[in-house]
Design a protein around this motif. Structure first.
Motif, short mmCIF file in Angstrom:
data_model
loop_
_atom_site.label_atom_id
_atom_site.label_comp_id
_atom_site.label_asym_id
_atom_site.label_seq_id
_atom_site.Cartn_x
_atom_site.Cartn_y
_atom_site.Cartn_z
N SER A 208 12.33 17.14 -6.09
CA SER A 208 13.14 15.74 -6.26
C SER A 208 14.48 15.85 -5.36
O SER A 208 14.63 14.59 -5.08
CB SER A 208 13.94 16.05 -7.77
OG SER A 208 12.75 16.21 -8.96
N ALA A 209 15.07 16.89 -5.26
CA ALA A 209 16.08 16.58 -4.36
C ALA A 209 15.64 16.53 -2.70
O ALA A 209 16.33 15.57 -2.11
CB ALA A 209 16.96 18.15 -4.10
N ALA A 210 14.60 16.72 -2.40
CA ALA A 210 13.98 16.43 -0.94
C ALA A 210 13.59 15.00 -0.93
O ALA A 210 13.62 14.21 -0.13
CB ALA A 210 12.66 17.40 -0.85
N CYS A 211 13.02 14.56 -2.12
CA CYS A 211 12.81 13.22 -2.24
C CYS A 211 13.96 12.09 -2.25
O CYS A 211 13.94 11.11 -1.42
CB CYS A 211 12.12 12.71 -3.54
SG CYS A 211 10.28 13.22 -3.77
N ALA B 122 0.94 -1.22 0.04
CA ALA B 122 0.12 0.04 -0.04
C ALA B 122 0.89 1.29 0.01
O ALA B 122 0.54 2.31 -0.73
CB ALA B 122 -0.97 0.04 1.12
N ASP B 123 2.15 1.17 0.77
CA ASP B 123 2.83 2.45 0.74
C ASP B 123 3.46 2.69 -0.54
O ASP B 123 3.63 3.88 -1.14
CB ASP B 123 4.10 1.99 1.67
CG ASP B 123 3.76 1.89 3.18
OD1 ASP B 123 2.54 2.54 3.53
OD2 ASP B 123 4.49 1.34 4.01
N LEU C 254 3.35 6.33 -5.57
CA LEU C 254 3.14 6.63 -6.86
C LEU C 254 2.10 7.68 -6.78
O LEU C 254 2.16 8.55 -7.76
CB LEU C 254 2.78 5.32 -7.57
CG LEU C 254 4.01 4.29 -7.65
CD1 LEU C 254 3.18 2.93 -8.36
CD2 LEU C 254 5.01 4.71 -8.88
N ASN C 255 1.04 7.34 -6.04
CA ASN C 255 -0.12 8.29 -6.34
C ASN C 255 -0.03 9.69 -5.83
O ASN C 255 -0.83 10.60 -6.24
CB ASN C 255 -1.18 7.63 -5.69
CG ASN C 255 -2.05 6.51 -6.64
OD1 ASN C 255 -1.59 6.40 -7.87
ND2 ASN C 255 -2.76 5.66 -5.98
N ALA C 256 0.81 9.81 -4.74
CA ALA C 256 1.05 11.21 -4.15
C ALA C 256 1.31 12.18 -5.18
O ALA C 256 1.07 13.28 -5.15
CB ALA C 256 1.97 11.05 -2.92
N TYR C 257 2.52 11.89 -6.10
CA TYR C 257 2.85 12.64 -7.16
C TYR C 257 1.76 12.71 -8.34
O TYR C 257 1.40 13.97 -8.61
CB TYR C 257 4.06 11.95 -7.69
CG TYR C 257 4.38 12.51 -9.02
CD1 TYR C 257 5.16 14.01 -8.97
CD2 TYR C 257 4.36 12.20 -10.14
CE1 TYR C 257 5.60 14.58 -10.14
CE2 TYR C 257 4.82 12.70 -11.46
CZ TYR C 257 5.49 13.86 -11.59
OH TYR C 257 5.83 14.41 -12.59
N VAL D 159 6.47 10.62 0.80
CA VAL D 159 5.33 10.63 0.02
C VAL D 159 4.96 12.29 0.20
O VAL D 159 4.28 13.02 -0.92
CB VAL D 159 4.09 9.95 1.17
CG1 VAL D 159 2.67 10.51 0.56
CG2 VAL D 159 4.11 8.63 0.75
N VAL D 160 5.29 13.00 1.22
CA VAL D 160 5.30 14.35 1.30
C VAL D 160 5.60 15.00 0.39
O VAL D 160 5.52 16.11 -0.45
CB VAL D 160 5.41 14.78 2.58
CG1 VAL D 160 5.82 16.47 2.57
CG2 VAL D 160 4.51 14.41 3.91
N PHE D 161 7.07 14.69 -0.09
CA PHE D 161 8.09 15.30 -0.99
C PHE D 161 7.60 15.27 -2.46
O PHE D 161 7.75 15.87 -3.33
CB PHE D 161 9.52 15.09 -0.75
CG PHE D 161 9.94 15.69 0.18
CD1 PHE D 161 9.63 16.95 0.99
CD2 PHE D 161 10.73 14.74 1.36
CE1 PHE D 161 10.21 17.35 2.04
CE2 PHE D 161 11.49 15.36 2.60
CZ PHE D 161 11.11 16.55 3.06
N ARG D 162 6.85 13.86 -2.46
CA ARG D 162 6.32 13.53 -4.02
C ARG D 162 5.09 14.48 -4.26
O ARG D 162 5.02 14.75 -5.39
CB ARG D 162 5.77 12.12 -3.95
CG ARG D 162 7.00 11.03 -4.12
CD ARG D 162 7.76 10.99 -5.25
NE ARG D 162 6.44 10.14 -6.16
CZ ARG D 162 6.91 10.02 -7.53
NH1 ARG D 162 7.88 10.84 -8.17
NH2 ARG D 162 6.05 9.31 -8.06
#
Length: 516
Positions: free
Chosen positions: A92-95, A48-49, A54-57, A105-108
Motif C-alpha cells: 500500500s505504501a509503495a502504491c 485499459a490502464d 484494478l485487476n493486478a490486485y 500495477v507492480v505494487f498492486r
C-alpha cells in the motif's frame, strides 16, 4: 480446539483485529473506484490502464487466496494472517508513492499477495476461535462492520480525490494495519491444526494463477486487437486449458488447495456459485456507476462517494440482524431474496439517462441504490455464515479462502469482460452518434479511438466550436448507453445468483453442520 465466547475479552480482540485488517482490503477496493478519474488524469492513464490497475490486485488475490487459506490451517492462522497484513501495508505504501501506471500495477500485485494471505485469515480465525453457538452472530458482525467500512470507502475516496490527495487511499492502510498487527501480537492466541501434516499445493497455485492471468489478459486485449487476434483468442484458450489442468491437479492431489470433496455439500456449492454471480454483477455495477457519476453526470468525487451512503446505513441497521435471523431460520430464504432484490436495484439504476447532476439524485440514483443496499444487507451475513457452516472447523481457512477466491475471481472476470464489453458498447454507440457529423475521416478515426478512455474521452484538438460540443455530447450519450447495457447484465447476474440459492441451498445442511 478451545473456543471463546464472543463477548469475552479474547473474543472482542479477535473481532476488532480481524475487522480492522479486512477493512483495509475492502475499503481499498471501493475507494479506488471513486478516485479512478483523478488517478487517470494524474498518471495520464488510458481506460485499459485503469482495468489493469484494478485487476493486478484482484488477479493475485484470486490466484493465491486459496493457498493463503491452506497455509493458515497448516502453519498457524494468526502467523499467516499477520504476514499478509505486513505485506499488504508495504504494498500500500509503495502504491501511494508510485509515479507512473507501470509502477502502480507492480505494487498492486504486491498488495494482492498480502491480501491473499490476509483475507482468508480473518474469517478462519473467527470460525476456529468463537464457539459454535455464537459463530453465526460473529460472522454477521464481521460482515456488517467490514461492509459498512467498505461502503464508507467511496466517501473517503471522494473527499481525498477532490482535495487532490488520491494517493492517501493507499497510505491510510499503514496505520490501520499496524494497529491490527499490535492487537494480534499481544491479545490473540495462535490457532492451527496440529494434525495437519500435509504439504502445500504449489502446482495448483501456479496453474490457477496462470489460467486467470491469461484469461484476464485475453479479455483486456479484445477492445484493442479484436477477438480474432492471437493475443486475444490464444490467451483465452491457454487460460481455459490451465484452469482445466488445475481441476485435474486438485482431483489427483493428496493435499489440494481446493478440496473438491467440500463441493459435495450442495449448500457449499450453491453459496459459492451465488457468490460468483452476485459479486461479478455488484463489482461491475459499482465501478461503472462511479465512472458515470463523475465523468458524465457532473458529480464531484465526494458527491459520488456520498451516493452510496444509503447502502452503508442499511448495512449498519439490517445486516447483523439478518445474520442472527439466518442462525434461527436458516439462510435459504435470505439467499434467494437478497440477490434478487440486489439485482432489481441494479436494473433500476440501468434506466437512468443524463441528469442535472447531484440536485436530481433523490429522484434518479437514490431509489436504485436503496434497493441494491437492501438486497446486499439481506445477503452478506447469511451467505458468509452458510459457507462457513457447511464445512468442519478443520477446513475453515480453506472454505474461507475458496469463498473469498470466488469473490475475487468474479471481480477479475467482471472487470476484464465488462471492461471489454463497455468499450465495444461505447464504440458502437459513438459510431452511430457521429455518422451524420461533417468531419474529415482522420478526425473521425481519432474520435473513435478515444472510446478506450470511456467517460474520460476527449475530442481531438483539431475540432473546435460547435463540432466540439457535439462530439462531447456524443461521448456522454454513448457512455450512458454503454452504462445501461452493463448495468442490465449486472442485474441479470444478481438474478442468476438468486437462482443458484433456490436450486442448491438447503437450511438443514447448515443447521446440522453447525451443531457443536
Amino acid at each position: 480446539m478451545a473456543t471463546v465466547a464472543l463477548r469475552s475479552p479474547a473474543g472482542k480482540w479477535i473481532m476488532v483485529s480481524t475487522i480492522l485488517a479486512s477493512a483495509m482490503a475492502f475499503i481499498d477496493a471501493t475507494a479506488l473506484n471513486v478516485v479512478l478519474p483523478s488517478l487517470q488524469k494524474s498518471l495520464n492513464a488510458s481506460g485499459a490502464d485503469l482495468f489493469w490497475i484494478l485487476n493486478a490486485y484482484l488477479l493475485m488475490l484470486a490466484s493465491l487466496i486459496l493457498i493463503g487459506g491452506a497455509m493458515g490451517d497448516k502453519l498457524g492462522r494468526k502467523k499467516v494472517f499477520m504476514m499478509g497484513i505486513l505485506i499488504f501495508i508495504c504494498g500500500s505504501a509503495a502504491c501511494g508513492l508510485a509515479g507512473n501506471v507501470l509502477l502502480l500495477v507492480v505494487f498492486r500485485i504486491l498488495q494482492g499477495i498480502g491480501g491473499a494471505l490476509m483475507i482468508p485469515g480473518s474469517l478462519s480465525l473467527i470460525s476456529s476461535s468463537i464457539n459454535a453457538k455464537e459463530r453465526g452472530k460473529a460472522i454477521g458482525t464481521w460482515s456488517a462492520f467490514t461492509t459498512v467500512v467498505t461502503m464508507g470507502g467511496p466517501i473517503l475516496g471522494g473527499a481525498l480525490a477532490d482535495a487532490g490527495l488520491w494517493r492517501y487511499i493507499f497510505f491510510i492502510n499503514v496505520p490501520i494495519g499496524i494497529a491490527a498487527l499490535l492487537m494480534l501480537t499481544w491479545k490473540v492466541k495462535e490457532i492451527k491444526d496440529e494434525d495437519n501434516t500435509k504439504g502445500l499445493d504449489f502446482p495448483g497455485a501456479i496453474t490457477i494463477a496462470l489460467g486467470l492471468a491469461l484469461i484476464t489478459f485475453g479479455f483486456l486485449r479484445i477492445p484493442t486487437v479484436g477477438l480474432y487476434h492471437i493475443q486475444a483468442y490464444g490467451s483465452l484458450a491457454a487460460g481455459v486449458l490451465f484452469l482445466i489442468v488445475f481441476i485435474i491437479i486438485e482431483i489427483k492431489s493428496n493435499n489440494p488447495m481446493m478440496p473438491l470433496k467440500l463441493f459435495a455439500s450442495s449448500t457449499f456449492s450453491g453459496a459459492n456459485l451465488l457468490t460468483f454471480f452476485l459479486y461479478a454483477g455488484l463489482g461491475a455495477g459499482m465501478l461503472f456507476l462511479s465512472l458515470n457519476l463523475v465523468q458524465v453526470q457532473g458529480y464531484s468525487q465526494l458527491q459520488s462517494g456520498l451516493t452510496f451512503l444509503p447502502f452503508t446505513v442499511l448495512m449498519i441497521t439490517v445486516a447483523r440482524y439478518a445474520g442472527s435471523l439466518a442462525d434461527k431460520l436458516g439462510p435459504r430464504l435470505f439467499l434467494i431474496g437478497g440477490p434478487a432484490i440486489a439485482g432489481a436495484g441494479l436494473l433500476i439504476l440501468s434506466f437512468i439517462k443524463q441528469t442535472n447532476g447531484p440536485s436530481d439524485y433523490w429522484t434518479t440514483f437514490f431509489p436504485g441504490v436503496l434497493v441494491l443496499g437492501l438486497g446486499m444487507s439481506f445477503t452478506v451475513a447469511p451467505l458468509t455464515a452458510a459457507v462457513m457452516g457447511a464445512v468442519s472447523d478443520h477446513f475453515s481457512g480453506t472454505a474461507s479462502g475458496i469463498n473469498n477466491a470466488m469473490t475475487r475471481i468474479s471481480g477479475v472476470f467482471a472487470n476484464a469482460i465488462f471492461g471489454a464489453l463497455a468499450v465495444l458498447f461505447f464504440s458502437g454507440a459513438l459510431q452511430h452518434e457521429i455518422k451524420t457529423i461533417s468531419i474529415n475521416p482522420k478526425d473521425k478515426q481519432e474520435i473513435i479511438q478515444q472510446a478506450s478512455n470511456l467517460g474520460n474521452a476527449k475530442p481531438p484538438t483539431s475540432i473546435t466550436g460547435t463540432n466540439k460540443q457535439i462530439i462531447e455530447k456524443a461521448y456522454h450519450t454513448s457512455f450512458i448507453k454503454a452504462y445501461a447495457n452493463i448495468m442490465r447484465i449486472s442485474a441479470a447476474l444478481g438474478f442468476f445468483g438468486a437462482l443458484m440459492a433456490l436450486i442448491f441451498i438447503r437450511n438443514s445442511t447448515v443447521i446440522k453442520d453447525n451443531k457443536p
